[in-house]
Design a protein around this motif. Structure first.
Motif, PDB file in Angstrom:
ATOM      1  N   LYS A 186       3.080   3.384 -13.560  1.00 20.42           N
ATOM      2  CA  LYS A 186       1.932   2.880 -12.808  1.00 20.42           C
ATOM      3  C   LYS A 186       2.326   2.484 -11.388  1.00 20.42           C
ATOM      4  CE  LYS A 186       0.279  -1.152 -13.867  1.00 20.42           C
ATOM      5  NZ  LYS A 186      -0.383  -2.246 -14.613  1.00 20.42           N
ATOM      6  N   MET A 187       3.466   1.899 -11.224  1.00 18.13           N
ATOM      7  CA  MET A 187       3.943   1.549  -9.888  1.00 18.13           C
ATOM      8  C   MET A 187       4.124   2.803  -9.030  1.00 18.13           C
ATOM      9  SD  MET A 187       6.770  -1.351 -10.934  1.00 18.13           S
ATOM     10  CE  MET A 187       7.454  -1.424  -9.288  1.00 18.13           C
ATOM     11  N   GLY A 188       4.725   3.853  -9.617  1.00 21.28           N
ATOM     12  CA  GLY A 188       4.893   5.100  -8.867  1.00 21.28           C
ATOM     13  C   GLY A 188       3.563   5.744  -8.517  1.00 21.28           C
ATOM     14  N   ASP A 189       2.604   5.705  -9.437  1.00 20.20           N
ATOM     15  CA  ASP A 189       1.280   6.281  -9.154  1.00 20.20           C
ATOM     16  C   ASP A 189       0.587   5.510  -8.031  1.00 20.20           C
ATOM     17  OD1 ASP A 189       1.727   8.108 -11.153  1.00 20.20           O
ATOM     18  OD2 ASP A 189       0.594   6.979 -12.686  1.00 20.20           O
ATOM     19  N   ALA A 190       0.738   4.195  -8.024  1.00 18.89           N
ATOM     20  CA  ALA A 190       0.124   3.392  -6.967  1.00 18.89           C
ATOM     21  C   ALA A 190       0.722   3.731  -5.601  1.00 18.89           C
ATOM     22  CB  ALA A 190       0.294   1.908  -7.275  1.00 18.89           C
ATOM     23  N   LEU A 191       2.033   3.902  -5.519  1.00 19.27           N
ATOM     24  CA  LEU A 191       2.662   4.254  -4.255  1.00 19.27           C
ATOM     25  C   LEU A 191       2.256   5.653  -3.797  1.00 19.27           C
ATOM     26  CD1 LEU A 191       6.265   2.800  -4.785  1.00 19.27           C
ATOM     27  CD2 LEU A 191       4.309   1.767  -3.597  1.00 19.27           C
ATOM     28  N   ASP A 192       2.151   6.590  -4.730  1.00 18.93           N
ATOM     29  CA  ASP A 192       1.705   7.943  -4.368  1.00 18.93           C
ATOM     30  C   ASP A 192       0.280   7.925  -3.840  1.00 18.93           C
ATOM     31  OD1 ASP A 192       4.140   8.986  -5.107  1.00 18.93           O
ATOM     32  OD2 ASP A 192       3.486   9.547  -7.139  1.00 18.93           O
ATOM     33  N   ALA A 193      -0.592   7.162  -4.492  1.00 13.88           N
ATOM     34  CA  ALA A 193      -1.985   7.078  -4.037  1.00 13.88           C
ATOM     35  C   ALA A 193      -2.060   6.410  -2.659  1.00 13.88           C
ATOM     36  CB  ALA A 193      -2.821   6.302  -5.052  1.00 13.88           C
ATOM     37  N   GLU A 195       0.222   6.418  -0.218  1.00 16.03           N
ATOM     38  CA  GLU A 195       0.701   7.324   0.818  1.00 16.03           C
ATOM     39  C   GLU A 195      -0.199   8.549   0.954  1.00 16.03           C
ATOM     40  OE1 GLU A 195       4.698   8.166  -0.250  1.00 16.03           O
ATOM     41  OE2 GLU A 195       5.399   6.088  -0.002  1.00 16.03           O
ATOM     42  N   ARG A 196      -0.870   8.934  -0.112  1.00 14.02           N
ATOM     43  CA  ARG A 196      -1.789  10.072  -0.018  1.00 14.02           C
ATOM     44  C   ARG A 196      -3.059   9.684   0.744  1.00 14.02           C
ATOM     45  NH1 ARG A 196      -2.169  10.797  -4.946  1.00 14.02           N
ATOM     46  NH2 ARG A 196      -4.079   9.605  -5.330  1.00 14.02           N
ATOM     47  N   ASP A 197      -3.560   8.494   0.497  1.00 15.31           N
ATOM     48  CA  ASP A 197      -4.783   8.061   1.180  1.00 15.31           C
ATOM     49  C   ASP A 197      -4.518   7.624   2.618  1.00 15.31           C
ATOM     50  OD1 ASP A 197      -6.058   8.555  -1.209  1.00 15.31           O
ATOM     51  OD2 ASP A 197      -6.037   6.452  -1.860  1.00 15.31           O
ATOM     52  N   ASN A 198      -3.348   7.125   2.887  1.00 17.81           N
ATOM     53  CA  ASN A 198      -3.009   6.660   4.233  1.00 17.81           C
ATOM     54  C   ASN A 198      -1.572   7.074   4.544  1.00 17.81           C
ATOM     55  OD1 ASN A 198      -2.744   5.350   6.673  1.00 17.81           O
ATOM     56  ND2 ASN A 198      -3.660   3.428   5.959  1.00 17.81           N
ATOM     57  N   PRO A 199      -1.389   8.273   5.039  1.00 16.85           N
ATOM     58  CA  PRO A 199      -0.020   8.761   5.301  1.00 16.85           C
ATOM     59  C   PRO A 199       0.764   7.889   6.281  1.00 16.85           C
ATOM     60  CG  PRO A 199      -1.605  10.571   5.375  1.00 16.85           C
ATOM     61  CD  PRO A 199      -2.405   9.305   5.327  1.00 16.85           C
ATOM     62  N   LYS A 200       0.091   7.124   7.113  1.00 15.69           N
ATOM     63  CA  LYS A 200       0.789   6.268   8.064  1.00 15.69           C
ATOM     64  C   LYS A 200       1.592   5.170   7.359  1.00 15.69           C
ATOM     65  CE  LYS A 200      -2.579   6.928  11.771  1.00 15.69           C
ATOM     66  NZ  LYS A 200      -3.518   6.255  12.712  1.00 15.69           N
ATOM     67  N   LEU A 201       1.200   4.851   6.115  1.00 10.34           N
ATOM     68  CA  LEU A 201       1.885   3.788   5.378  1.00 10.34           C
ATOM     69  C   LEU A 201       2.976   4.323   4.460  1.00 10.34           C
ATOM     70  CD1 LEU A 201      -1.173   1.536   4.439  1.00 10.34           C
ATOM     71  CD2 LEU A 201       0.308   1.420   6.453  1.00 10.34           C
ATOM     72  N   ALA A 202       3.340   5.582   4.639  1.00  8.45           N
ATOM     73  CA  ALA A 202       4.383   6.160   3.789  1.00  8.45           C
ATOM     74  C   ALA A 202       5.721   5.462   4.031  1.00  8.45           C
ATOM     75  CB  ALA A 202       4.508   7.648   4.072  1.00  8.45           C
ATOM     76  N   ASN A 203       6.428   5.235   2.953  1.00  8.66           N
ATOM     77  CA  ASN A 203       7.768   4.630   2.998  1.00  8.66           C
ATOM     78  C   ASN A 203       7.752   3.213   3.557  1.00  8.66           C
ATOM     79  OD1 ASN A 203      10.511   4.795   2.397  1.00  8.66           O
ATOM     80  ND2 ASN A 203      11.061   5.479   4.459  1.00  8.66           N
ATOM     81  N   THR A 204       6.633   2.521   3.380  1.00 10.43           N
ATOM     82  CA  THR A 204       6.567   1.115   3.813  1.00 10.43           C
ATOM     83  C   THR A 204       6.748   0.140   2.650  1.00 10.43           C
ATOM     84  OG1 THR A 204       4.150   1.134   3.576  1.00 10.43           O
ATOM     85  CG2 THR A 204       5.047   1.658   5.753  1.00 10.43           C
ATOM     86  N   VAL A 205       6.769   0.657   1.401  1.00 10.01           N
ATOM     87  CA  VAL A 205       6.915  -0.186   0.216  1.00 10.01           C
ATOM     88  C   VAL A 205       8.113   0.324  -0.576  1.00 10.01           C
ATOM     89  CG1 VAL A 205       5.838  -1.055  -1.875  1.00 10.01           C
ATOM     90  CG2 VAL A 205       4.423  -0.599   0.134  1.00 10.01           C
ATOM     91  N   THR A 298      -5.091   0.132  -3.619  1.00  7.46           N
ATOM     92  CA  THR A 298      -6.072  -0.400  -2.671  1.00  7.46           C
ATOM     93  C   THR A 298      -5.674  -1.786  -2.169  1.00  7.46           C
ATOM     94  OG1 THR A 298      -7.815   0.855  -3.775  1.00  7.46           O
ATOM     95  CG2 THR A 298      -8.507  -0.951  -2.357  1.00  7.46           C
ATOM     96  N   ASP A 299      -5.220  -2.626  -3.093  1.00  9.54           N
ATOM     97  CA  ASP A 299      -4.858  -3.991  -2.702  1.00  9.54           C
ATOM     98  C   ASP A 299      -3.599  -4.002  -1.845  1.00  9.54           C
ATOM     99  OD1 ASP A 299      -5.535  -6.919  -3.241  1.00  9.54           O
ATOM    100  OD2 ASP A 299      -3.398  -6.854  -3.754  1.00  9.54           O
ATOM    101  N   ILE A 300      -2.627  -3.178  -2.154  1.00 13.86           N
ATOM    102  CA  ILE A 300      -1.406  -3.119  -1.337  1.00 13.86           C
ATOM    103  C   ILE A 300      -1.731  -2.637   0.070  1.00 13.86           C
ATOM    104  CG2 ILE A 300       0.800  -1.927  -1.067  1.00 13.86           C
ATOM    105  CD1 ILE A 300       1.059  -1.965  -4.125  1.00 13.86           C
ATOM    106  N   GLU A 301      -2.604  -1.647   0.180  1.00 16.42           N
ATOM    107  CA  GLU A 301      -3.008  -1.170   1.507  1.00 16.42           C
ATOM    108  C   GLU A 301      -3.684  -2.282   2.304  1.00 16.42           C
ATOM    109  OE1 GLU A 301      -5.699   2.415   3.523  1.00 16.42           O
ATOM    110  OE2 GLU A 301      -5.642   2.114   1.333  1.00 16.42           O
ATOM    111  N   ARG A 302      -4.529  -3.042   1.644  1.00 15.44           N
ATOM    112  CA  ARG A 302      -5.201  -4.157   2.332  1.00 15.44           C
ATOM    113  C   ARG A 302      -4.189  -5.202   2.804  1.00 15.44           C
ATOM    114  NH1 ARG A 302      -7.168  -9.092   0.682  1.00 15.44           N
ATOM    115  NH2 ARG A 302      -6.500  -8.677  -1.474  1.00 15.44           N
TER     116      ARG A 302
END
Length: 316
Positions: A186-193, A195-205, A298-302
């Motif tokens: 679930k953690m990996g799926d959340a990170l993939d989602a 970075e997929r929805d907001n590529p600018k946040l890739a590799n920030t977590v 969604t919450d991590i992005e926020r």
């Protein structure tokens, strides 16, 4: 007498009275009812009169009566009443609760009651919302702290090693049959989602796995275990005291069965949470088993956007 019989026969022929039946008078003479009892003739004369009765009456006789036509039976009033549709007066009484006025009053009353309770419910809800105390949060939870452990490659790391990025930390053990793999997936799926929805946040977590079973989870075992999860996972282990210190810093509960033999299989009871830490090592939020991957993304992005809006930066 012959002369009289002849005259009488002619009279009968002209009168058209044929076939009249003679009847015997009390005096012994035959009398025709057509002419009354005064015209009596001898009994011997009746033969000649009957002989003429078979002749067709002259055209000057009385006209034949027309056959009477049978009148059609008059329909019964009940038959018409059955075919006629019932009148409105019979459907609804003029007075009483089932009359038009009674039904109208009932509907009006029902509508008034529904309106009253609807308005009252809204007013009560608004009043409760105004009276509800506002919940304010002061400070942050005391989660996180200093630790020193070893990663899957044998390198010594501390809590400051991952500063500059957000960290998503999970505590578990490699021999966990189901819960730990599900949570790490679930953690990996959340990170993939994210970075997929907001590529600018890739590799920030940075996803981090810390074992609660240092007796069996060596760096080599953890490295093999992490191959089935997100490629950026970092696995940490150490001595029992080092692991216990890290668990205490994150308020993680874990329990190992006592008196376990060296080659005996066992399970470790532990807390099931994923901790989100900001680039400064401060606690941000926690996600339990009931939070799906989409919610976490969604919450991590926020949270990241709030951090960036405050003028801070994130290393990549």
């Amino acid at each position: 007498m012959r002369a009289f019989g002849s005259v009488f026969s002619k009279a009968v022929r002209h009168t058209g009275v044929l076939g009249h039946v003679c009847h015997q008078s009390p005096l012994g003479t035959s009398v025709f009812s057509r002419f009354g009892p005064a015209m009596a003739i001898p009994r011997s004369s009746t033969v000649s009169i009957r002989a003429y009765s078979s002749e067709k009456p002259p055209s000057s006789s009385t006209p034949e009566e027309k056959p009477r036509q049978e009148e059609a039976p008059k329909p019964d009033n009940d038959t018409f009443n059955e075919k006629k549709p019932p009148s409105r007066d019979r459907l609804l009484p003029a007075t009483g609760p089932l009359s038009p006025i009674g039904i109208g009053l009932f509907l009006a009353t029902a509508a008034g009651i529904v309106y009253y309770f609807t308005v009252t419910k809204e007013r009560v809800a608004q009043k409760r919302a105004q009276e509800k105390p506002q919940i304010e949060t002061y400070g942050k939870a005391a989660i996180g702290g200093a630790y020193e452990l070893t990663d899957q490659n044998g390198n010594v790391v501390t809590d400051t090693t991952f500063r500059g990025k957000f960290a998503l930390v999970y505590f578990g053990f490699c021999h966990c049959p189901d819960i730990c793999p599900d949570e790490m997936d679930k953690m990996g799926d959340a990170l993939d989602a994210l970075e997929r929805d907001n590529p600018k946040l890739a590799n920030t977590v940075q996803p981090i796995f810390i074992t609660c079973d240092p007796q069996r989870d060596s760096p080599e075992a953890i490295k093999e275990y992490l191959k089935q999860f997100h490629p950026r996972f970092v696995g940490l282990t150490g001595s029992f005291d080092q692991v216990r210190k890290a668990c205490k810093a994150y308020r993680v509960y874990f329990s190992k069965p006592p008196k376990v033999a060296p080659n005996q299989d066992y399970l470790v009871d532990h807390s099931i949470f994923s901790y989100l830490m900001d680039p400064d090592g401060e606690f941000v939020d926690v996600y339990g088993k009931d939070k799906p991957a989409g919610f976490m993304a969604t919450d991590i992005e926020r949270r990241i956007n709030q951090y960036l809006d405050a003028g801070r930066t994130i290393e990549k």
